[in-house]
Scaffold this active site. Structure first.
Site, mmCIF file in Angstrom:
data_model
loop_
_atom_site.group_PDB
_atom_site.id
_atom_site.type_symbol
_atom_site.label_atom_id
_atom_site.label_comp_id
_atom_site.label_asym_id
_atom_site.label_seq_id
_atom_site.Cartn_x
_atom_site.Cartn_y
_atom_site.Cartn_z
ATOM 1 N N LYS A 2 -3.202 20.923 -4.258
ATOM 2 C CA LYS A 2 -2.170 19.887 -4.367
ATOM 3 C C LYS A 2 -2.538 18.928 -5.483
ATOM 4 C CE LYS A 2 0.042 16.203 -1.687
ATOM 5 N NZ LYS A 2 -0.330 15.098 -2.595
ATOM 6 N N TYR B 126 -9.784 16.202 1.174
ATOM 7 C CA TYR B 126 -10.521 15.639 0.052
ATOM 8 C C TYR B 126 -11.944 16.182 0.129
ATOM 9 C CZ TYR B 126 -6.941 12.074 -0.909
ATOM 10 O OH TYR B 126 -5.779 11.428 -1.255
ATOM 11 N N SER C 156 2.477 17.995 -7.947
ATOM 12 C CA SER C 156 2.366 16.632 -7.417
ATOM 13 C C SER C 156 1.626 15.753 -8.402
ATOM 14 C CB SER C 156 1.605 16.652 -6.079
ATOM 15 O OG SER C 156 1.361 15.336 -5.604
ATOM 16 N N SER D 238 -3.193 14.092 6.621
ATOM 17 C CA SER D 238 -4.134 13.563 5.636
ATOM 18 C C SER D 238 -5.551 13.504 6.186
ATOM 19 C CB SER D 238 -3.700 12.156 5.215
ATOM 20 O OG SER D 238 -4.676 11.539 4.404
ATOM 21 N N TYR E 170 0.838 -1.209 0.000
ATOM 22 C CA TYR E 170 0.000 0.000 0.000
ATOM 23 C C TYR E 170 0.868 1.252 0.000
ATOM 24 C CZ TYR E 170 -2.818 3.894 1.369
ATOM 25 O OH TYR E 170 -3.388 5.141 1.375
ATOM 26 N N ASP F 229 6.269 17.564 -4.411
ATOM 27 C CA ASP F 229 6.533 16.258 -3.806
ATOM 28 C C ASP F 229 6.806 15.247 -4.907
ATOM 29 O OD1 ASP F 229 4.086 15.431 -4.864
ATOM 30 O OD2 ASP F 229 3.037 15.422 -2.948
ATOM 31 N N HIS G 110 0.651 12.733 -7.040
ATOM 32 C CA HIS G 110 0.159 11.793 -6.024
ATOM 33 C C HIS G 110 1.138 10.642 -5.822
ATOM 34 C CE1 HIS G 110 -3.917 11.596 -4.007
ATOM 35 N NE2 HIS G 110 -3.357 10.489 -3.524
ATOM 36 N N THR H 198 -6.483 18.473 -2.166
ATOM 37 C CA THR H 198 -5.990 17.544 -3.177
ATOM 38 C C THR H 198 -6.952 17.549 -4.360
ATOM 39 O OG1 THR H 198 -4.792 16.128 -1.640
ATOM 40 C CG2 THR H 198 -5.502 15.120 -3.698
ATOM 41 N N ARG I 242 -4.136 0.835 -8.444
ATOM 42 C CA ARG I 242 -2.910 0.352 -7.808
ATOM 43 C C ARG I 242 -3.015 -1.164 -7.732
ATOM 44 N NH1 ARG I 242 -3.666 5.004 -3.157
ATOM 45 N NH2 ARG I 242 -3.841 6.722 -4.658
ATOM 46 N N PRO J 216 1.244 14.885 3.110
ATOM 47 C CA PRO J 216 0.119 14.115 3.656
ATOM 48 C C PRO J 216 0.116 12.691 3.126
ATOM 49 C CG PRO J 216 -0.649 15.590 1.922
ATOM 50 C CD PRO J 216 0.799 15.906 2.142
#
Length: 358
Positions: free
Chosen positions: A233, A132, A255, A106, A24, A288, A257, A158, A167, A77
């Protein structure tokens, strides 16, 4: 094992974490091309150093949104810290405050905002809140109000996750939170648990709860709720950077992510120069993704960032030794940055400019 760099911490963290938790934290979207490129792109940038400069004393400090920090390295975050260590986000908050830098918490933390800020305040720290936007706008509004009441000093919205990227490691593992862990900040809205489905629980959570209809007009909606400084972000091109400026944000985070959303998009350090050129000091820029060395920090600052955010390295430190592990990771970045600045002929962060890029 002697832990002397960030890679060492990841190796040891992988041994300590369950396969599901390590995958993860470490995985990216699809073939993980962008995940790898975020790191690899820094290796393709070379520094041009200067000699016969008095670097006997160095000043690593800088200011971000008016907050002085001891070095241009902040905590990105990241979700679910208690999978890595029982003290979770509170341990990270204390380490960040002790190091004199900012932690961005986060939305998907395993610890209540209030508890995290309290831990930070023990060391006179500064906490920002990553947001979020949920389909349930009242729940979103409540999150913002809680962050404000807890004395978070900024909101980082974000904007690159209308849906979750695929993923594949999480899908194969049927990722879900271990027993006893939840999205603590969403308990009042009854959105604290990941759906128990025959796939990645976090993917289902995003699809069920987060709002894919968020647009630039929602910047004004958030502004109407809070007076806190607002960053966006997830900026990954100059066009969106300019739109962010037009909508009056206080800062942007370049970013992708961490390579976890759209695979084969550009690395963040490759995007940074065009964003910096487009924005031209109209708003503060952070970045980031893939930052693993002090020289990476110098390259990001030279190409236009005010500071960098580190995510996975913090998780590896937390896994290895809780607060002390995070502190050790931050100290590695500090020492590497300090030495790299000296060897580049820079005695101050303010003197890190594009002239250092070969």
């Amino acid at each position: 094992m002697s832990l002397i760099n960030i890679s060492d911490f990841e190796i040891l963290a992988k041994e300590k974490l369950s396969q599901m938790a390590y995958d993860y934290y470490s995985s990216g979207a699809n073939d993980e091309i962008t995940l790898r490129e975020n790191c690899e792109a820094y290796k393709k940038i070379f520094l041009k150093y200067r000699v016969l400069v008095d670097v006997s004393k160095r000043d690593l400090s800088t200011e971000v949104l008016g907050h002085k920090i001891s070095m241009p390295v902040m905590i990105a975050p990241t979700a679910f810290h208690k999978m890595a260590h029982a003290e979770g986000e509170s341990a990270v908050a204390r380490a960040a405050a002790e190091a004199g830098t900012i932690m961005i918490v986060s939305t998907l933390s395993n610890t209540d905002i209030e508890e995290i800020v309290k831990a930070s305040n023990e060391k006179n720290g500064t906490v920002w809140f990553q947001l979020y936007v949920y389909k349930d706008r009242e729940a979103t509004k409540e999150l913002i109000k809680r962050a404000e009441a807890a004395e978070c000093k900024a909101i980082a919205l974000t904007v690159d996750a209308p849906f979750l990227g695929t993923r594949e490691r999480d899908v194969r593992n049927k990722f879900n939170l271990p027993e006893g862990l939840s999205v603590r900040n969403l308990i009042p809205a009854s959105k604290e648990n990941l759906p128990d489905k025959n796939t990645s629980g976090i993917t289902s959570y995003f699809a069920d709860y987060l709002d894919p209809a968020v647009t630039w007009k929602d910047i004004q909606w958030i502004r109407s709720i809070t007076s806190l400084p607002l960053l966006v972000k997830g900026i990954s091109c100059k066009e969106d950077a300019l739109l962010a400026v037009q909508h009056g944000v206080d800062g942007i985070v370049v970013s992708n992510h961490g390579g976890r959303q759209l695979d084969t998009c550009r690395s963040t350090i490759d995007v940074l120069p065009e964003v910096s050129d487009a924005v031209q000091d109209k708003t503060e820029i952070l970045i980031d993704g893939g930052i693993r060395r002090g020289t990476d920090v110098i390259k990001a600052i030279a190409l236009g960032a005010k500071a960098v955010l580190i995510g996975r390295p913090v998780i590896w430190g937390l896994t290895v030794d809780g607060q002390n592990g995070v502190s050790a990771v931050l100290e590695i970045f500090r020492k590497e940055l300090d030495l790299a600045m000296a060897l580049c002929g820079c005695d101050s962060v303010k003197k890190i400019t594009r002239e250092l890029i070969a």
